[in-house]
Design an enzyme around this catalytic site. Structure first.
Site, PDB file in Angstrom:
ATOM      1  N   LYS A  71       0.846  -1.194   0.000  1.00  0.00           N
ATOM      2  CA  LYS A  71       0.000   0.000   0.000  1.00  0.00           C
ATOM      3  C   LYS A  71       0.884   1.247   0.000  1.00  0.00           C
ATOM      4  O   LYS A  71       0.550   2.246  -0.633  1.00  0.00           O
ATOM      5  CB  LYS A  71      -0.895   0.028   1.237  1.00  0.00           C
ATOM      6  CG  LYS A  71      -2.070  -0.949   1.204  1.00  0.00           C
ATOM      7  CD  LYS A  71      -3.009  -0.675   2.380  1.00  0.00           C
ATOM      8  CE  LYS A  71      -3.824  -1.875   2.812  1.00  0.00           C
ATOM      9  NZ  LYS A  71      -4.944  -2.221   1.969  1.00  0.00           N
ATOM     10  N   HIS A 122     -14.422  -2.485   8.656  1.00  0.00           N
ATOM     11  CA  HIS A 122     -13.749  -2.043   7.432  1.00  0.00           C
ATOM     12  C   HIS A 122     -13.753  -3.105   6.343  1.00  0.00           C
ATOM     13  O   HIS A 122     -12.892  -3.124   5.478  1.00  0.00           O
ATOM     14  CB  HIS A 122     -12.307  -1.604   7.721  1.00  0.00           C
ATOM     15  CG  HIS A 122     -12.240  -0.429   8.648  1.00  0.00           C
ATOM     16  ND1 HIS A 122     -12.802   0.780   8.347  1.00  0.00           N
ATOM     17  CD2 HIS A 122     -11.711  -0.301   9.878  1.00  0.00           C
ATOM     18  CE1 HIS A 122     -12.609   1.603   9.348  1.00  0.00           C
ATOM     19  NE2 HIS A 122     -11.962   0.981  10.296  1.00  0.00           N
ATOM     20  N   ARG A 156      -6.342  -8.405  -8.976  1.00  0.00           N
ATOM     21  CA  ARG A 156      -7.015  -9.709  -9.093  1.00  0.00           C
ATOM     22  C   ARG A 156      -8.493  -9.448  -9.312  1.00  0.00           C
ATOM     23  O   ARG A 156      -8.930  -8.296  -9.321  1.00  0.00           O
ATOM     24  CB  ARG A 156      -6.832 -10.484  -7.797  1.00  0.00           C
ATOM     25  CG  ARG A 156      -7.306  -9.639  -6.608  1.00  0.00           C
ATOM     26  CD  ARG A 156      -7.368 -10.394  -5.320  1.00  0.00           C
ATOM     27  NE  ARG A 156      -7.498  -9.519  -4.169  1.00  0.00           N
ATOM     28  CZ  ARG A 156      -8.619  -8.953  -3.764  1.00  0.00           C
ATOM     29  NH1 ARG A 156      -9.747  -9.148  -4.433  1.00  0.00           N
ATOM     30  NH2 ARG A 156      -8.651  -8.181  -2.706  1.00  0.00           N
ATOM     31  N   GLU A 180      -2.738   7.303   7.676  1.00  0.00           N
ATOM     32  CA  GLU A 180      -3.553   8.181   6.842  1.00  0.00           C
ATOM     33  C   GLU A 180      -4.477   9.005   7.706  1.00  0.00           C
ATOM     34  O   GLU A 180      -4.868   8.577   8.784  1.00  0.00           O
ATOM     35  CB  GLU A 180      -4.457   7.333   5.924  1.00  0.00           C
ATOM     36  CG  GLU A 180      -3.783   6.879   4.683  1.00  0.00           C
ATOM     37  CD  GLU A 180      -4.688   6.003   3.839  1.00  0.00           C
ATOM     38  OE1 GLU A 180      -5.900   5.891   4.131  1.00  0.00           O
ATOM     39  OE2 GLU A 180      -4.163   5.427   2.878  1.00  0.00           O
TER      40      GLU A 180
HETATM   41  P1  ADP Z   1      -7.865  -3.632   3.225  1.00  0.00           P
HETATM   42  O1  ADP Z   1      -6.988  -3.789   2.012  1.00  0.00           O
HETATM   43  O2  ADP Z   1      -7.236  -4.168   4.476  1.00  0.00           O
HETATM   44  O3  ADP Z   1      -9.252  -4.098   3.032  1.00  0.00           O
HETATM   45  P2  ADP Z   1      -8.310  -0.866   2.519  1.00  0.00           P
HETATM   46  O4  ADP Z   1      -7.171   0.064   2.398  1.00  0.00           O
HETATM   47  O5  ADP Z   1      -8.891  -1.405   1.269  1.00  0.00           O
HETATM   48  O6  ADP Z   1      -7.915  -2.065   3.498  1.00  0.00           O
HETATM   49  O7  ADP Z   1      -9.443  -0.155   3.358  1.00  0.00           O
HETATM   50  C1  ADP Z   1     -10.579  -0.885   3.761  1.00  0.00           C
HETATM   51  C2  ADP Z   1     -11.657   0.075   4.211  1.00  0.00           C
HETATM   52  O8  ADP Z   1     -11.208   0.876   5.282  1.00  0.00           O
HETATM   53  C3  ADP Z   1     -12.113   1.064   3.177  1.00  0.00           C
HETATM   54  O9  ADP Z   1     -13.086   0.515   2.329  1.00  0.00           O
HETATM   55  C4  ADP Z   1     -12.670   2.173   4.036  1.00  0.00           C
HETATM   56  O10 ADP Z   1     -13.947   1.867   4.509  1.00  0.00           O
HETATM   57  C5  ADP Z   1     -11.767   2.179   5.218  1.00  0.00           C
HETATM   58  N1  ADP Z   1     -10.711   3.178   5.038  1.00  0.00           N
HETATM   59  C6  ADP Z   1      -9.530   3.030   4.409  1.00  0.00           C
HETATM   60  N2  ADP Z   1      -8.809   4.155   4.438  1.00  0.00           N
HETATM   61  C7  ADP Z   1      -9.548   5.080   5.117  1.00  0.00           C
HETATM   62  C8  ADP Z   1      -9.358   6.442   5.514  1.00  0.00           C
HETATM   63  N3  ADP Z   1      -8.239   7.098   5.217  1.00  0.00           N
HETATM   64  N4  ADP Z   1     -10.351   7.051   6.193  1.00  0.00           N
HETATM   65  C9  ADP Z   1     -11.485   6.384   6.515  1.00  0.00           C
HETATM   66  N5  ADP Z   1     -11.711   5.119   6.194  1.00  0.00           N
HETATM   67  C10 ADP Z   1     -10.766   4.452   5.497  1.00  0.00           C
END
Ligand code: ADP
Length: 671
Positions: free
Chosen positions: A116, A235, A291, A200
């Site tokens: 990431k 999440h 993917r 973040e």
């Molecule tokens: P993973 O790959 O572990 O699933 P992601 O980076 O795709 O993690 O994030 C999963 C979820 O977390 C997102 O869909 C969102 O709901 C929440 N999320 C991610 N980044 C943020 C952020 N900066 N602020 C608020 N929610 C976030």
């Protein structure tokens, strides 16, 4: 095109890939671990090869074993599904070395997007917008705390190698930062073998909007439009839809172009998803999944395409099947993920055998169920607890939503806890109907969505009548079988519709409800095959009939579809997809001694002990954290059920414990 492929996965996605292969006339090779012997995907494939023990590390994640099966079975290509080896560049390279086509992007693209942190740095250089944050190499805790302070709380700590929400922590204040960082790192190390994190700005009411992209090896890259995946718990996505409500064509174009730019920046080929987090008019790159996504079916439903077929064609060297101008969105699709988990206990995964499973009827193009299990299969602690995905299509969002609600009411699962009640409550919620979507939806409306808050059961008389008639019918069937076995067809025991041992043939039945109260009722057979049932609310006439569609209960002339399942004394009456549990009790049996409760701390699911926070002799307040266990790659903190003194800690860090195993005991209160 390939003649034979191997699917390096299990469950619903393996079944999904096999379905398209079969339609295209491609032979399929499944692989399975010891926990999956006889699983649905092994039965659908043309061949199924064992690859080792249940833990994924020793089977589905074993590169040498999978390559070996591909070679020996003569598979020309491997589809990795999602999860497991799907985003493993080393695996993609191992395929190439073995002369097998990896159905996915080039290893370099997987690597570039695999972290990431690194992918963010790359996107920053390509001009794709990012959430304010820190994604540097340096990982010193003090430096990270500084970065968090600069970004401004609340912040989100994410595992750099992350996925599936693991190693992710929201931190509201500087004081909580150190502990959250430690937890995120531990989880990241356990899940990905890499404890690097990024930080973040935590957006408080964002939407998750992602773009499906597709690229071929001839320089064409297209956007297959967006999906809104804002309805999440922990999440993690629960409901996804396409198109995103409120998306206008101009914004769709801008986001599509950003996603295509991201894919081009890494020389992408195949199916990929660029995930954005959006707030107001702004949208920011989160990550690219290299993917097929779990939620790809909503895109298929609105575009009319088969994305797995596209994957096969592109991997075989063909150009994209359609040019961008032939791509369009038609109608609206919603996917609901049906999980074996308990929303009332913080979404704790639930394991066990699916003693009863009835899925909604599929109708092509309208209702689709992607599943990897059948009735009788088990949800084990080894893999993801998803039971199925239900995908519906409608001409517009309200039509899709109606279909979703109707299909969810057809879903019947007994044997594990499920999130079906939660899904039904979301589908029925006015805010969801009004498309007020953001990632905090479930948490914000939680009180109205959890099982306790849902409208109470139908008339209890319906539930009791169904349970009573099912019990009587089962007893009659047993008596008939006994009479047949006795070889005396004229035995009075064989007469099931008139003669009863108790004079007019009545029977008394006793049931215990979920709240512990018991109810007594009496059934009297009627000449027409029905019964009079004396219920607490008064007598009714009722009959239970079987037909091709299942059971039909007719009570005082009103008929209803329902199901009744029974295991030992436990009965479940399922009405409109909702389970009503009863226990049949024998009033003459000696009362059962209730298991000593209250002072015991037991493992709620099979798990591994990862941390012990107390020692014998410690006195702890109620709710104090006692130990941390890990199951299904998720950490769970077990807390003190009461204030007291710890007597014994029964297991050490690293030990595996079964569900119900006692972990900590409290000293008896001195009195
Ligand atoms: P993973 O790959 O572990 O699933 P992601 O980076 O795709 O993690 O994030 C999963 C979820 O977390 C997102 O869909 C969102 O709901 C929440 N999320 C991610 N980044 C943020 C952020 N900066 N602020 C608020 N929610 C976030």
């Amino acid at each position: 095109m390939f003649r034979k492929i191997l699917i390096a996965n299990r469950g619903e996605i393996a079944c999904r890939v096999i379905a398209t292969a079969r339609r295209l006339g491609i032979a399929t090779v499944a692989v399975y671990s010891e926990a999956d012997a006889g699983a649905r995907h092994t039965r659908l494939a043309d061949e199924a090869w064992p690859i080792g023990p249940a833990p994924a590390r020793e089977s589905y994640l074993s590169i040498p074993k999978i390559i070996d099966v591909a070679r020996r079975s003569g598979a020309e290509a491997i589809h990795p599904g999602y999860g497991f080896l799907s985003e493993n560049a080393t695996f993609a390279e191992a395929c190439a070395e073995a002369g097998i086509v990896f159905i996915g992007p080039p290893p370099a693209a997987i690597r570039a997007m695999g972290s990431k942190a690194e992918s963010k740095a790359l996107m920053e250089r390509s001009g794709v917008p990012l959430v304010p944050g820190y994604h540097g190499e340096a990982q010193d805790p003090a430096l990270l705390a500084d970065a968090a302070a600069r970004i401004g709380f609340p912040v989100l700590i994410k595992a750099s190698a992350g996925g599936g929400g693991k190693g992710m922590r929201v931190v509201d204040t500087p004081d909580d930062f150190a502990a959250a960082l430690e937890g995120a790192r531990r989880e990241a190390l356990a899940s990905f073998g890499d404890d690097r994190v990024l930080i973040e700005k935590y957006l408080t009411r964002p939407r998750h909007i992602e773009i499906q992209v597709f690229a071929d090896g001839h320089g064409n890259t297209v956007s297959l439009f967006e999906r809104d995946c804002s309805i999440q718990r922990r999440h993690q996505k629960v409901l996804e839809e396409a198109p995103a409500p409120g998306m206008d064509p101009a914004r769709r174009q801008v986001m599509g172009e950003a996603a295509v730019a991201a894919a081009r920046a890494v020389g992408y080929v195949g199916a990929g998803t660029v995930e954005f987090i959006a707030e107001g008019d702004a949208f920011y790159f989160m990550e690219m999944n290299t993917r097929l996504q779990v939620e790809h079916p909503v895109t298929e439903m609105v575009t009319g395409l088969d994305l797995v077929e596209w994957q096969f064609r592109v991997a075989a060297g063909e150009p994209l099947p359609l040019p961008p101008e032939r791509l369009a969105i038609r109608g609206h699709a919603i996917e609901a993920r049906v999980y074996a988990e308990d929303p009332g206990r913080d979404f704790l995964p639930s394991t066990g055998r699916l003693t009863h499973l009835r899925q909604p009827r599929e109708t092509p193009g309208e209702v689709r169920v992607d599943t990897g299990v059948r009735q009788g299969d088990a949800i084990t602690p080894h893999y993801d607890p998803m039971i199925a995905k239900l995908i519906v299509w409608g001409a517009d969002r309200p039509a899709a939503l109606r279909r979703l609600a109707a299909a969810l009411a057809e879903y019947e699962v007994v044997g594990v806890e499920t999130n079906l009640g939660l899904l039904r409550a979301i589908a029925a919620h006015p805010a969801f109907g009004a498309a007020e979507l953001d990632t905090g939806f479930i948490a914000r409306h939680g009180a109205q969505l959890l099982p306790d808050a849902q409208p109470s059961s139908p008339d209890e008389s319906v539930v009791l009548s169904a349970a009573a008639l099912a019990a009587v019918r089962e007893q009659d069937a047993a008596i008939q079988a006994a009479a047949r076995a006795s070889g005396d067809p004229w035995s009075p025991w064989a007469a099931v519709d008139a003669w009863r041992m108790n004079g007019d043939g009545y029977q008394d039945l006793h049931f215990r409800r979920g709240d512990g109260t018991t109810v007594a009722l009496r059934t009297h057979p009627l000449p027409d095959g029905g019964f009079r049932v004396d219920l607490p609310a008064g007598p009714v006439t009722a009959r239970l009939d079987d037909d091709a569609d299942g059971l039909l209960l007719t009570m005082d002339g009103v008929s209803r579809r329902l199901s009744v399942t029974r295991r030992g004394d436990a009965i479940a009456v399922i009405i409109a997809g909702r389970n009503h549990a009863l226990t049949q009790v024998d009033p003459l049996a000696p009362p059962r001694v209730e298991a000593a409760g209250g002072d015991r701390v037991t493992a709620p699911i099979p798990a591994r002990v990862t941390r012990i926070l107390v020692a014998p002799g410690d006195s702890v307040p109620k709710n104090a954290p006692l130990l941390v266990i890990e199951a299904m790659k998720m950490e769970l903190t077990l807390r003190a059920p009461m204030e007291g003194t710890i007597a014994r800690v029964l297991h050490a860090v690293g030990e595996m414990v079964e569900e119900g195993t006692e972990l900590v005991t409290f000293a008896a209160a001195a009195d």
